[in-house]
Every structure is written in C-alpha cells, then in structure tokens.
Design a protein around this motif. Structure first.
Motif, PDB file in Angstrom:
ATOM      1  N   GLY A  74     105.206  13.773 -12.518  1.00 39.32           N
ATOM      2  CA  GLY A  74     105.295  15.114 -11.951  1.00 39.32           C
ATOM      3  C   GLY A  74     105.255  16.224 -12.985  1.00 39.32           C
ATOM      4  N   ALA A  75     105.444  15.877 -14.250  1.00 37.62           N
ATOM      5  CA  ALA A  75     105.452  16.911 -15.289  1.00 37.62           C
ATOM      6  C   ALA A  75     104.042  17.368 -15.636  1.00 37.62           C
ATOM      7  CB  ALA A  75     106.151  16.401 -16.541  1.00 37.62           C
ATOM      8  N   VAL A  76     103.060  16.538 -15.297  1.00 33.52           N
ATOM      9  CA  VAL A  76     101.681  16.886 -15.634  1.00 33.52           C
ATOM     10  C   VAL A  76     100.793  16.552 -14.430  1.00 33.52           C
ATOM     11  CG1 VAL A  76      99.806  16.598 -17.280  1.00 33.52           C
ATOM     12  CG2 VAL A  76     102.144  16.277 -18.037  1.00 33.52           C
ATOM     13  N   VAL A  77     100.582  17.524 -13.574  1.00 36.98           N
ATOM     14  CA  VAL A  77      99.713  17.327 -12.424  1.00 36.98           C
ATOM     15  C   VAL A  77      98.476  18.204 -12.605  1.00 36.98           C
ATOM     16  CG1 VAL A  77      99.538  17.458  -9.905  1.00 36.98           C
ATOM     17  CG2 VAL A  77     101.744  16.960 -10.977  1.00 36.98           C
ATOM     18  N   ALA A 103     103.569  28.905  -9.618  1.00 34.66           N
ATOM     19  CA  ALA A 103     103.309  28.299 -10.921  1.00 34.66           C
ATOM     20  C   ALA A 103     102.477  29.226 -11.789  1.00 34.66           C
ATOM     21  CB  ALA A 103     102.603  26.960 -10.754  1.00 34.66           C
ATOM     22  N   ALA A 104     101.397  29.744 -11.233  1.00 33.54           N
ATOM     23  CA  ALA A 104     100.502  30.560 -12.045  1.00 33.54           C
ATOM     24  C   ALA A 104      99.638  31.449 -11.169  1.00 33.54           C
ATOM     25  CB  ALA A 104      99.603  29.654 -12.892  1.00 33.54           C
ATOM     26  N   SER A 105      99.290  32.613 -11.707  1.00 36.52           N
ATOM     27  CA  SER A 105      98.331  33.507 -11.061  1.00 36.52           C
ATOM     28  C   SER A 105      97.257  33.830 -12.074  1.00 36.52           C
ATOM     29  CB  SER A 105      98.978  34.837 -10.673  1.00 36.52           C
ATOM     30  OG  SER A 105      99.760  34.707  -9.558  1.00 36.52           O
ATOM     31  N   PHE A 106      96.011  33.751 -11.644  1.00 38.98           N
ATOM     32  CA  PHE A 106      94.900  34.072 -12.531  1.00 38.98           C
ATOM     33  C   PHE A 106      94.150  35.264 -11.953  1.00 38.98           C
ATOM     34  CE2 PHE A 106      95.839  29.613 -13.002  1.00 38.98           C
ATOM     35  CZ  PHE A 106      95.814  29.418 -14.373  1.00 38.98           C
ATOM     36  N   ILE A 120     100.086  21.525 -13.793  1.00 42.31           N
ATOM     37  CA  ILE A 120     101.379  22.086 -13.411  1.00 42.31           C
ATOM     38  C   ILE A 120     102.444  20.996 -13.291  1.00 42.31           C
ATOM     39  CG2 ILE A 120     100.310  24.028 -12.191  1.00 42.31           C
ATOM     40  CD1 ILE A 120     101.143  22.605  -9.545  1.00 42.31           C
ATOM     41  N   LYS A 121     103.694  21.460 -13.225  1.00 43.11           N
ATOM     42  CA  LYS A 121     104.825  20.541 -13.035  1.00 43.11           C
ATOM     43  C   LYS A 121     105.203  20.554 -11.560  1.00 43.11           C
ATOM     44  CE  LYS A 121     106.703  22.184 -17.344  1.00 43.11           C
ATOM     45  NZ  LYS A 121     107.667  23.125 -17.894  1.00 43.11           N
TER      46      LYS A 121
ATOM     47  N   GLY B  64     104.320  30.889 -14.838  1.00 49.71           N
ATOM     48  CA  GLY B  64     105.750  30.663 -14.688  1.00 49.71           C
ATOM     49  C   GLY B  64     106.120  29.384 -15.403  1.00 49.71           C
ATOM     50  N   THR B  65     107.345  28.939 -15.169  1.00 51.80           N
ATOM     51  CA  THR B  65     107.819  27.748 -15.869  1.00 51.80           C
ATOM     52  C   THR B  65     107.172  26.470 -15.344  1.00 51.80           C
ATOM     53  OG1 THR B  65     109.619  27.657 -14.299  1.00 51.80           O
ATOM     54  CG2 THR B  65     110.065  28.741 -16.376  1.00 51.80           C
ATOM     55  N   ALA B  66     106.487  26.544 -14.201  1.00 51.18           N
ATOM     56  CA  ALA B  66     105.908  25.336 -13.608  1.00 51.18           C
ATOM     57  C   ALA B  66     104.557  24.955 -14.203  1.00 51.18           C
ATOM     58  CB  ALA B  66     105.790  25.486 -12.100  1.00 51.18           C
TER      59      ALA B  66
END
Lengths: 154, 105
Positions: A74-77, A103-106, A120-121, B64-66
């Motif tokens: 799960g730490a590296v998906v 998780a992230a926005s681009f 992502i995690k 973010g942290t994820a």
C-alpha cells in the motif's frame, strides 16, 4: 515558531505574486497555491471543496484510471490518470480510504496532455478517485484497489 | 537547499515531450511513530512541484502526504523541440527545495 511559519508563508506568497507579475504563472494556477485545508481534510467532500471549490462531480467515461486491482504494498501504488476531455485544467487524485483522502493535484497548462502518472500511498482497500476539471466543471472516475497488508500476494 | 534529488529524463516524439522524473524524498506522513521512542515522526513531504518548458509553466502540482516516498511523476506536453530546456523544481513543508534542468533531445 508560529511567527516563523507565518513569515515563511508570506514570503512564499509574495514570490508567487512576483511570478504572476512576470507572467510565468497564470492566475488560475496560482489560486491553487498549496491548499492546506484540502490536504488536511478528513472527508472526500471537504477535500474536494478545498482543492477544487466544489464537491459536485459528474461521473465520466472519458477518464481512465490505471492502477493495480490488487496492490501488495500500500505504500507504493502506481496510478495513471488520463482523460480525453478537452481542455483539462487539472487532475486530482484521491484515495477515499486514507485518513486524508487528497493525494495530489496537478494543474495542467494548455499544451500539457491530460495524463499524469505517479505513485501514491493507500492505508487500506478503497477507491482511487480521479477528478478532472474541464471547462469549469468537475468530472470524476473511480477504481477500487485492494491493498493486502500482509504482503502474501493475492 | 537539497541537491541532486531529482532524476529526470525527457524523450521527444514529434513535438510531444514526455517527462519522467524520480525525486529522492522520504515523504514522511506525520502519522508514523518511531518504534524506539514511541514519538510521532513529524511530517516532511513535498508540497509544491512545478515544471517549466523554456521558462513557461507546463505543470504545477500540489502534493499531500499520500504521495509515495521517492515520488515518481510522468506526463507529456506538446510544442517541444530538441534543445529546449525543461526545469523541474519542488518545495517541501520544511522549506527545502531542489531544481533540475535537462535539455530535450
């Protein structure tokens, strides 16, 4: 300590202002300068409101999420989001089972293709949700990823 | 300022430039506890990332942290030609940053 954080914040925002003045960034992208509340939000609704200004998304077939059905770690998906929507302005990736879903926005420029890959995690089995902003509207797609924590494969 | 944390490759196909980058960063979530002391390890992660093509922004990201440790990123943009400069830079929540430039082609 608080004051230092504050100063750092103002310095960073003035640097952004300079960048706008120089025409390096367009205002739409600057609006998204690290949305702390969105990244710290514990629910999908709060995260979407904070990052994109609305929690209302329309499910769309024009967004593809490439992610494993079963992630052993799960730490590296690995996640790839691509869209055939025209004028995609931004792509956001969320995992709805995480303590903080965003998780992230681009933010994409006009000449940038509507596709990003990253890793992502994920804390547990849940949906990876991709939200694409196009023409001022939000479109979404989701894909379930099973996370096997024991590492026994699946 | 952190140094040498970014590995980046570009490949050109017509005028489409594919950018692949790997950044060395631990992306600590702030939720893990140190096994020995039992104290929470403070969050330390990349917050903002930007990529420019000949000085013009092609991608900005808020993370973010994820995002996984040692983050990977790949995307494409059009309008590139051999000899163009692509610069990737990041800033984390402790104010550390790094930047790396590659020449396309």
């Amino acid at each position: 300590m608080k004051r230092r954080v504050f100063l750092k914040g103002t310095l960073a925002s003035s640097a952004v202002a300079v960048a706008v003045g120089a025409g390096i960034l367009n205002p739409r992208q600057v609006l998204a300068a690290w949305p702390k509340s969105a990244f710290e939000a514990k629910s999908m609704q709060e995260a979407l409101n904070g990052a994109l200004g609305s929690e209302l998304t329309e499910p769309s077939d024009a967004i593809q999420i490439k992610a494993p059905d079963i992630a052993e770690n799960g730490a590296v998906v690995p996640v790839t989001v691509s869209t055939s929507l025209s004028n995609a302005e931004s792509i956001s990736i969320l995992a709805d089972g995480n303590p903080t879903p965003l998780a992230a926005s681009f933010m994409l420029a006009a000449n940038t293709a509507g596709s990003v890959s990253t890793r992502i995690k994920m804390g547990k089995t849940s949906n990876v949700v991709a939200v694409v902003k196009s023409g001022g509207k939000l479109y979404s797609a989701r894909k379930e990823v099973k996370v096997t924590i024991g590492g026994c494969g699946g | 300022m952190a140094k040498g944390t970014i590995k980046m490759k570009t490949s050109l196909n017509g005028n489409v430039c594919n950018v692949k980058a790997l950044i060395k960063h631990k992306m600590e979530t702030g939720q893990r506890k140190d096994a020995k002391t039992g104290k929470v390890i403070p969050a330390h992660f990349i917050q903002e990332l930007s990529c420019t093509h000949n000085g013009k922004s092609v991608l900005n990201a808020n993370w973010g942290t994820a995002v996984s440790a040692n983050p990977y990123l790949s995307f494409e943009f059009t309008g590139a030609k051999a000899g163009d400069k692509v610069v990737l830079s990041w800033t984390d929540n402790k104010g550390e940053s790094d930047s790396h430039e590659v020449t396309v082609g």
